[in-house]
Design a protein around this motif. Structure first.
Motif: not given
Length: 201
Positions: A29-38, A77-80
């Protein structure tokens, strides 16, 4: 990812460490952004007879093949949920349903992924998140060449398939890419077998 023209970073983490997945997600999250796909593809399957499957072997199999997936899901999942979108794909195994001697703990853990997927899909679906599983069969990978013969795919396994040949990693990757694409936005709680028809249903 960089070869494909997208931003990417490489992170090494021991997913049997309860804190590792959360730290990894935070770094992303800090380097690229929030995770959309896991895509949960951690796994190990040392062949162990039932008589040798003691508490330590059982716990180790569940840690890497099931609990690590739970931790990775918890980490993103919290950010998703906050953004109202997300795709999760768990990688199980045909051994979750077919069973195989010497892989009792592994098969149980991979079967657990099917339950995790179904229940998580129910819980996260209202937030715009889909959760699915791919179930590979006898897939040919380079690392197999380093394994002892008794750990490799058996001719009798291939013979029971509708398509009697080894699968390729590209086929599994293509199935995962589809499940994470907009075309699969209405598909959730499903298990997609990539096994040449080993387990027809």
């Amino acid at each position: 990812m960089r070869r494909a023209g997208a931003d990417g970073i490489e992170i090494s983490a021991d997913l049997t460490d309860p804190d590792a997945a959360a730290m990894m997600a935070s770094q992303i999250r800090n380097e690229i952004g929030p995770v959309d796909i896991l895509v949960n593809n951690a796994g190990a399957y040392p062949r162990t007879t039932w008589s040798d499957t003691d508490e330590r072997a059982w716990a180790a199999a569940l840690e890497i093949n099931l609990s690590s997936h739970y931790r990775a899901c918890r980490a993103v999942t919290s950010s998703m949920i906050a953004r109202g979108l997300g795709r999760i794909v768990n990688v199980s195994s045909v051994n979750a349903r077919a069973g195989r001697p010497g892989l009792v703990a592994y098969g149980a853990a991979k079967a657990g992924l099917l339950g995790l997927t179904a229940s998580l899909a129910r819980e996260l679906g209202p937030h715009g998140i889909t959760v699915n599983t791919v179930v590979p069969g006898v897939i040919q990978v380079d690392t197999e060449n380093t394994l002892p013969p008794h750990h490799r795919a058996r001719p009798e396994d291939i013979a029971r398939q509708c398509v009697p040949r080894r699968g390729q990693a590209q086929g599994v990757a293509a199935a995962i890419a589809f499940l994470t694409s907009p075309a699969a936005s209405f598909i959730s709680a499903r298990s997609l077998h990539i096994d040449g028809g080993w387990m027809p249903h």
